[in-house]
Design an enzyme around this catalytic site. Structure first.
Site, PDB file in Angstrom:
ATOM      1  N   GLU A 118      -5.423  -5.514  -1.726  1.00 30.13           N
ATOM      2  CA  GLU A 118      -6.212  -5.640  -0.500  1.00 30.13           C
ATOM      3  C   GLU A 118      -7.708  -5.474  -0.797  1.00 30.13           C
ATOM      4  O   GLU A 118      -8.495  -5.225   0.113  1.00 30.13           O
ATOM      5  CB  GLU A 118      -5.783  -4.587   0.530  1.00 30.13           C
ATOM      6  CG  GLU A 118      -4.330  -4.674   0.964  1.00 30.13           C
ATOM      7  CD  GLU A 118      -4.093  -5.643   2.121  1.00 30.13           C
ATOM      8  OE1 GLU A 118      -5.056  -6.335   2.518  1.00 30.13           O
ATOM      9  OE2 GLU A 118      -2.940  -5.707   2.596  1.00 30.13           O
ATOM     10  N   HIS A 141      -5.875   2.400   4.262  1.00 35.24           N
ATOM     11  CA  HIS A 141      -4.804   1.632   4.892  1.00 35.24           C
ATOM     12  C   HIS A 141      -3.495   2.359   4.631  1.00 35.24           C
ATOM     13  O   HIS A 141      -3.202   2.712   3.478  1.00 35.24           O
ATOM     14  CB  HIS A 141      -4.742   0.205   4.340  1.00 35.24           C
ATOM     15  CG  HIS A 141      -3.467  -0.489   4.683  1.00 35.24           C
ATOM     16  ND1 HIS A 141      -3.073  -0.672   5.991  1.00 35.24           N
ATOM     17  CD2 HIS A 141      -2.471  -0.985   3.915  1.00 35.24           C
ATOM     18  CE1 HIS A 141      -1.893  -1.271   5.997  1.00 35.24           C
ATOM     19  NE2 HIS A 141      -1.504  -1.466   4.758  1.00 35.24           N
TER      20      HIS A 141
HETATM   21  O1  2HA Z   1      -0.922  -2.465  -0.884  1.00 35.01           O
HETATM   22  O2  2HA Z   1       0.299  -1.640   2.099  1.00 35.01           O
HETATM   23  O3  2HA Z   1      -0.552  -3.991   2.982  1.00 35.01           O
HETATM   24  C1  2HA Z   1       0.153  -2.127  -0.151  1.00 35.01           C
HETATM   25  C2  2HA Z   1       0.023  -2.472   1.282  1.00 35.01           C
HETATM   26  C3  2HA Z   1      -0.467  -3.811   1.636  1.00 35.01           C
HETATM   27 ZN    ZN Z   2       0.316  -2.223   4.175  1.00 35.32          ZN
END
Ligand code: 2HA
Ligand code: ZN
Length: 269
Positions: A118, A141
């Site tokens: 990401e 994230h």
């Molecule tokens: O990299 O959660 O959305 C792992 C994730 C991608």
């Molecule tokens: Zn993810």
């Protein structure tokens, strides 16, 4: 220099990332390689680090990000586990330098661990944050169970519906996540569309953005603060779900009580 962690400030930042990675695993929000963390550490970089030779080829970011010229980031490694990063952050993440063309990067420390899949979306968000003069340096994230569960019901995807329910579960939530939960409809993970929609939602004044049926993307000054915002929101989602499991719709704090809270703590209405 044996490790970039010989720089005390960078060591502190990476230790915070490792601590948060451990929490994400303990909470069940980071199955397998789930989730990503990227930290802008440019302000702590000294001359020793500036002179470090690359330990990777020149790699394309996949987009051009003019505010990141010469910036440095600690990034979780692609396919690496949060639970491993918690114990060994420099075996499961690396520090990268953005080149002067703002379109390529090199890994400089400690090992040639390839950054998160990401990376373009994380770096695009950091580029946006710098472009508006933000003091935010951390992006997170993760896959918080109860918040993601709520996104499987379209009624929670309408603007600020989930925010108001979550704020009304417990006074701390609005106090510590005063901008609420932005919503991005389902989009392919790692896609440019998802990155752009995330930036648009952050620009709409949210620190925590929900990716429908996937997870959250949060930004703040540092990684612990970004984690705290997600943690208070998910706590509220757990209280909401606990009440539903007891067979009733939770009452929530009243409009009057929410107003009193906002007045007392100078929160947005
Ligand atoms: O990299 O959660 O959305 C792992 C994730 C991608
Ligand atoms: Zn993810």
């Amino acid at each position: 220099m044996n490790s970039i962690l010989e720089n005390n400030n960078i060591c502190h930042q990476v230790e915070q990332v490792a601590e948060v990675a451990g929490y994400l695993w303990q909470k069940g929000w980071a199955e397998r390689n789930g989730g990503n963390i990227t930290i802008n550490i440019t302000e702590y970089v000294d001359d020793n680090i500036k002179n470090l030779h690359p330990i990777s080829d020149i790699k394309p970011i996949g987009t051009t990000l003019p505010y990141l010229k010469g910036a440095y980031f600690y990034c979780k490694g692609t396919n690496r586990r949060m639970r491993d990063l918690a114990r060994k952050p420099m075996d499961n993440g690396s520090v990268i330098r953005i080149l002067d063309d703002c379109a390529n990067y090199v890994i400089i420390a400690d090992k040639p661990v390839l950054p998160t899949s990401e990376l373009p979306s994380h770096l695009s968000v950091h580029n946006y944050l710098l472009s508006i003069g933000s003091s935010y340096r951390a992006s997170l994230h993760t896959h918080p169970i109860e918040l993601v569960a709520m996104t499987h019901n379209p009624k929670f995807l309408q603007k600020d519906i989930a925010t108001h329910i979550l704020w009304s579960m417990i006074p701390e939530t609005k106090a510590f996540c005063p901008r609420g939960l932005g919503i991005v409809p389902y989009m392919l993970p790692s896609s440019v569309e998802l990155a752009n929609a995330t930036i648009k939602t952050i620009a709409d004044n949210y620190d925590v953005v929900m990716w429908e049926k996937h997870g959250v993307f949060a930004v703040d000054t540092d990684i612990m603060s970004a984690f705290d915002q997600v943690d208070v929101l998910n706590k509220s989602a757990q209280i909401y779900i606990a009440a539903k499991n007891m067979g009733f719709e939770p009452e929530g704090m009243s409009i009057q009580q929410m107003r009193e809270l906002s007045d007392a703590f100078g929160l947005p209405k």
